[in-house]
Design an enzyme around this catalytic site. Structure first.
Site, short mmCIF file in Angstrom:
data_model
loop_
_atom_site.label_atom_id
_atom_site.label_comp_id
_atom_site.label_asym_id
_atom_site.label_seq_id
_atom_site.Cartn_x
_atom_site.Cartn_y
_atom_site.Cartn_z
N ASP A 1 0.80 -1.22 0.00
CA ASP A 1 0.00 0.00 0.00
C ASP A 1 0.84 1.27 0.00
OD1 ASP A 1 0.72 -0.89 2.62
OD2 ASP A 1 -0.73 0.50 3.50
N GLU B 1 -0.63 -2.06 5.19
CA GLU B 1 0.22 -2.00 6.38
C GLU B 1 0.07 -0.67 7.09
OE1 GLU B 1 3.43 -0.92 8.91
OE2 GLU B 1 3.27 -0.06 6.91
N GLU B 2 -0.25 0.37 6.32
CA GLU B 2 -0.27 1.73 6.87
C GLU B 2 -1.58 2.09 7.54
OE1 GLU B 2 2.29 3.56 7.00
OE2 GLU B 2 3.64 3.03 5.36
N HIS C 1 7.83 8.71 4.52
CA HIS C 1 6.58 9.42 4.76
C HIS C 1 6.71 10.91 4.44
CE1 HIS C 1 4.19 6.29 7.23
NE2 HIS C 1 5.16 5.67 6.58
#
Length: 385
Positions: free
Chosen positions: A74, A130-131, A356
């Site tokens: 993702d 996962e996020e 990020h």
């Protein structure tokens, strides 16, 4: 194995850039999953799709041992600022954490081992989300577990790119490798009044100030100083008008820990801290959400990764991974079978690219390095049994 993986550099780069240009948020990775499933089928793997909603599982071989390797797929809700030919084509969505590289690397493992003889079963886990978590608070790893992805698995591996370490380095250590993470939401209630007459109401903002002080004292005063713990407030919302004392204040924050006993202490002390609201004449509501356990790297699996990395890259390029309080839902998988995640050097020389962030990128020479270490470690685990 490293030479075999390096021969795939062009294909690995193509996959990574294709995925990078077409990022998808958690539980929406339909295009990425279709690409993955197509490649795996072309290589002769037995493929299951829709695992954990949008995940893919590819198996090769039969029986035990079963060694699994996981890659997350993702992207993040970030607008990319890189001026590169492979920049994201999706407005407001970007692979800013390297999951595009993880997916390409695992496809490289699949290719490298497609005709390799080995006992047992190689299982490739292409994981969604996962996020993020869904409406029930579950991310991709527990959703894949619910759909049987970890059934019978004897060992599980993963990597994460590290944009601050040079290409050719591997970082790994046994024990807690990331923190367990929980989230809390609280509403402090008072009695709203005009700001000119505070004595006629109960000011929830005043109460929240005392609650915040109590929350920030938990780690320093209620947790053993030799244990790792974090409580961080991320949001505070109250009122709209400058001259009106509101009815409520809403708080939310994150909890991090590396030991389950510490988690229990943090939960109990957050409840106690919010009890200050009642002592001052107000009230509160608290919701705690369990986000996932700490990721614990198994010593035997770590030793295998270290030996493989030393053989392929040189012992001087095997480092101890710095422990952090970041979270990673791979812990859901490694709690079910001995497992470990290692850090893969991916630094672009002379540049600093943070995860990020809208300028995140990596040196694609890391792709075959990651594929070689994962593939050779899996082979040795399969053959060891």
């Amino acid at each position: 194995m490293l030479d075999r993986a390096r021969a795939l550099q062009g294909q690995l780069t193509f996959w990574r850039r294709d995925i990078h240009q077409n990022p998808e948020l958690g539980f929406r990775e339909t295009r990425t999953a279709s690409l993955v499933a197509g490649v795996l089928r072309s290589l002769g793997y037995r493929v299951r799709t829709g695992v954990g909603r949008t995940g893919v599982v590819g198996d090769r071989g039969e029986g035990h041992p079963i060694v699994a390797i996981r890659a997350d797929m993702d992207a993040l809700p970030i607008q990319e600022e890189n001026d590169v030919p492979y920049a994201s084509c999706a407005p407001g969505v970007m692979h800013a954490c390297g999951h595009d590289a993880h997916t390409a690397i695992l496809l490289g493992v699949a290719t490298s081992l497609a005709e390799e003889p080995f006992p047992g079963t190689l299982r490739l886990l292409f994981q969604p989300a996962e996020e993020v978590a869904d409406a029930e608070g579950l991310s991709g790893a527990p959703r894949m577990v619910q759909d049987g992805a970890m059934e019978g698995v004897d060992a599980v591996l993963a990597l994460h790119v590290h944009p601050a370490s040079p290409v050719g380095e591997v970082e790994v250590d046994a024990g807690p490798a990331s923190a367990g993470v929980d989230t809390f939401w609280a509403r402090i209630s008072g009695h709203g009044v005009h700001g000119a007459y505070p004595h006629k109401g109960i000011d929830p903002i005043h109460i929240a100030g005392h609650v915040i002080l109590a929350l920030n004292a938990i780690v320093s005063r209620r947790v053993n100083p030799l244990e790792a713990a974090v409580i961080s407030l991320g949001s505070i919302h109250a009122g709209r008008a400058a001259n009106v004392i509101p009815e409520t204040v809403e708080l939310s924050g994150t909890i991090r820990y590396q030991q389950l006993e510490v988690q229990k202490v943090l939960h109990a002390e957050i409840e106690r801290a919010l009890g200050v609201a009642r002592a001052l004449g107000g009230d509160y509501e608290l919701r705690l959400e369990d986000g996932g356990p700490p990721m614990i790297n198994d010593p035997a699996v770590v030793e295998m990764i270290r030996q493989v990395a030393a053989d392929l890259l040189g012992r001087e390029n095997v480092k101890v991974r710095e422990r952090t309080m970041g979270a990673e839902d791979f812990g859901r998988l490694s709690s079910l079978a001995p497992g470990a995640m290692f850090g893969l050097g991916a630094k672009i020389e002379g540049e600093e690219r943070r995860g990020h962030s809208p300028t995140f990128d990596l040196d694609e020479r890391c792709l075959p390095v990651g594929a070689a270490v994962l593939a050779e470690t899996a082979l040795r685990l399969l053959r060891r049994a």
